[in-house]
Scaffold this active site. Structure first.
Site, mmCIF file in Angstrom:
data_model
loop_
_atom_site.group_PDB
_atom_site.id
_atom_site.type_symbol
_atom_site.label_atom_id
_atom_site.label_comp_id
_atom_site.label_asym_id
_atom_site.label_seq_id
_atom_site.Cartn_x
_atom_site.Cartn_y
_atom_site.Cartn_z
ATOM 1 C CB CYS A 24 0.447 0.551 7.878
ATOM 2 S SG CYS A 24 0.907 1.626 9.160
ATOM 3 C CB CYS A 64 5.717 -5.319 9.321
ATOM 4 S SG CYS A 64 6.911 -4.533 10.437
ATOM 5 C CB CYS A 122 3.520 -2.863 16.596
ATOM 6 S SG CYS A 122 5.240 -2.333 16.417
ATOM 7 C CB CYS A 125 2.546 7.410 3.400
ATOM 8 S SG CYS A 125 2.849 6.148 4.642
ATOM 9 C CD GLU A 166 -2.499 -1.283 2.670
ATOM 10 O OE1 GLU A 166 -2.653 -0.283 3.388
ATOM 11 O OE2 GLU A 166 -2.853 -2.422 2.995
ATOM 12 C CB CYS A 197 0.815 -2.436 13.473
ATOM 13 S SG CYS A 197 1.239 -2.066 11.767
HETATM 14 N N1 SAH Z 1 7.863 0.257 11.090
HETATM 15 C C1 SAH Z 1 7.901 1.685 11.097
HETATM 16 C C2 SAH Z 1 7.124 2.348 9.993
HETATM 17 C C3 SAH Z 1 5.796 1.785 9.609
HETATM 18 S S1 SAH Z 1 4.469 1.956 10.730
HETATM 19 C C4 SAH Z 1 7.479 2.219 12.448
HETATM 20 O O1 SAH Z 1 7.161 1.429 13.329
HETATM 21 O O2 SAH Z 1 7.546 3.415 12.658
HETATM 22 C C5 SAH Z 1 4.001 3.623 10.541
HETATM 23 C C6 SAH Z 1 3.394 4.254 11.775
HETATM 24 O O3 SAH Z 1 2.030 3.852 11.938
HETATM 25 C C7 SAH Z 1 4.098 3.883 13.058
HETATM 26 O O4 SAH Z 1 4.194 5.004 13.891
HETATM 27 C C8 SAH Z 1 3.148 2.867 13.642
HETATM 28 O O5 SAH Z 1 3.357 2.677 15.000
HETATM 29 C C9 SAH Z 1 1.819 3.472 13.277
HETATM 30 N N2 SAH Z 1 0.668 2.594 13.359
HETATM 31 C C10 SAH Z 1 0.579 1.289 13.111
HETATM 32 N N3 SAH Z 1 -0.667 0.843 13.312
HETATM 33 C C11 SAH Z 1 -1.396 1.909 13.680
HETATM 34 C C12 SAH Z 1 -2.747 2.092 14.037
HETATM 35 N N4 SAH Z 1 -3.610 1.071 14.069
HETATM 36 N N5 SAH Z 1 -3.137 3.350 14.357
HETATM 37 C C13 SAH Z 1 -2.272 4.379 14.347
HETATM 38 N N6 SAH Z 1 -0.985 4.268 14.032
HETATM 39 C C14 SAH Z 1 -0.543 3.039 13.703
#
Ligand code: SAH
Length: 344
Positions: free
Chosen positions: A331, A109, A113, A102, A89, A116
């Site tokens: 994402c 990934c 987390c 973006c 995406e 995510c």
């Molecule tokens: N791996 C990298 C970049 C990709 S994630 C990172 O962790 O920064 C991009 C951003 O989106 C990160 O800040 C991540 O924590 C956030 N993110 C992921 N899932 C999310 C969600 N459900 N709501 C808001 N932010 C989210």
């Protein structure tokens, strides 16, 4: 065969010369690549002979847009296919100061987390720098707009794909290519400490964003397992080093999850950790993810969190405008919905 999008202008020049052609031809070819063409035949000012030769030694890969969903605020979320059929995406956003892309850095990934969507089915593979750039070229071509900000914040962990991320930064700032300013490139990481030092030493001067989401070691371990490998203290030391080496202000991303990380105690601890540093905090109401059970913090509570950081700790804090919230812009959500439907 090599993907020509992965090649720098100089490398294309070497290739063109090795094919017995004049060096200056490479400028035309490079321009076409950055315009996002998907075949050598579209390079109309390049002779058919040279186009033919090029197609025998390299491929002109492209990010093939499968779906583009436009939100009310103009944000467009793209799902596109890579050459091997994997899908990632990308998001196009419009801000006061221009247009941003973006982009994704990996298919899926592996950072796990908990909030995510990208990490739900692990990582399939990392993208090449050419595939990073291909997303930007394709978004520019689709919208007809020049993109002047790029955030490596789509699916994937850019520091888990360090070499390609670094190559993308070098190529995207090439004056003869996209000519982005380093300052307009942001790399977001969940906190791979050794790579943050490496990035600092390269002194690109890009903006570093740290996805923190919790200021307490044990709680962060729960939602971001990477914290078990690199603790918050170590991470903050690496950030200090980044600031020292580059003079750049670092952004801390903090997604507020209702009842999980949004109390004033969390705000206070975040304040203690970041006070006096050259940083900026970006508060984001977490995006709901269908497969997960959590809710975003309500706006009045977000503002309370923000004011605590601002008033008590004098930390530059903003609440990020939620772009594209009506189109599942978080994402991984679009890709997941397709995978679940068995489309990929
Ligand atoms: N791996 C990298 C970049 C990709 S994630 C990172 O962790 O920064 C991009 C951003 O989106 C990160 O800040 C991540 O924590 C956030 N993110 C992921 N899932 C999310 C969600 N459900 N709501 C808001 N932010 C989210």
């Amino acid at each position: 065969m090599k993907d020509i999008r992965n090649m720098t202008h100089e490398q294309i020049t070497e290739l063109v010369v090795s094919l017995g052609e004049k060096a200056f031809r490479s400028k035309q070819i490079y321009e076409w690549v950055t315009k996002g063409v998907s075949s050598f035949d579209e390079m109309t000012n390049v002779s058919s002979q040279l186009r033919e030769k090029l197609s025998t030694v390299c491929i002109l890969d492209n990010y093939k847009i499968i779906e583009a969903i436009k939100a009310k605020d103009g944000t467009i979320k793209f799902l596109g296919a890579l050459r091997d059929g994997n899908v990632v995406e990308s998001v196009f956003m419009t801000y006061k100061h221009g247009h941003s892309a973006c982009i994704s850095t990996q298919v899926g990934c592996k950072m796990k987390c908990s909030f995510c969507a990208s990490t739900l089915s692990g990582v399939v593979r990392s993208l090449t720098a050419g595939e990073y750039l291909g997303q930007i070229y394709a978004l520019q071509k689709y919208t007809g707009e020049r993109i002047n900000n790029v955030v490596l914040m789509g699916s994937g962990e850019p520091l888990d794909n360090y070499d390609e991320s670094a190559k993308c930064i070098k190529m995207a700032t090439d004056p003869q290519g996209l000519n982005l300013s380093v300052r307009s490139i942001t790399l977001s990481t969940c906190g791979l400490v050794p790579e943050i030092y490496k990035l600092a030493d390269e002194k690109f001067g890009i903006t570093l964003a740290i996805s923190l989401h919790n200021p307490f070691q044990e709680e962060r371990e729960e939602i971001m397992p990477i914290t078990k490998r690199y603790g918050i203290k170590e991470l903050l030391k690496a950030v200090d080093y980044y600031i020292e080496q580059t003079g750049r202000r670092v952004t801390f991303e903090y997604a507020l999850i209702d009842g999980i990380n949004d109390s004033l105690i969390h705000a206070g601890q975040l304040g203690v950790l970041l006070k006096g540093k050259l940083v900026h905090v970006n508060l984001i109401p977490v995006n709901a993810v269908k497969e997960k059970d959590f809710k975003p913090t309500q706006i009045d509570k977000i503002n309370r969190f923000k004011n605590e950081l601002l008033d008590k700790y004098h930390i530059n804090t903003t609440v990020r405008r939620e772009l594209g919230s009506d189109i599942n812009a978080a994402c991984g959500q679009l890709r997941n919905s397709k995978i679940l439907k068995g489309e990929f």
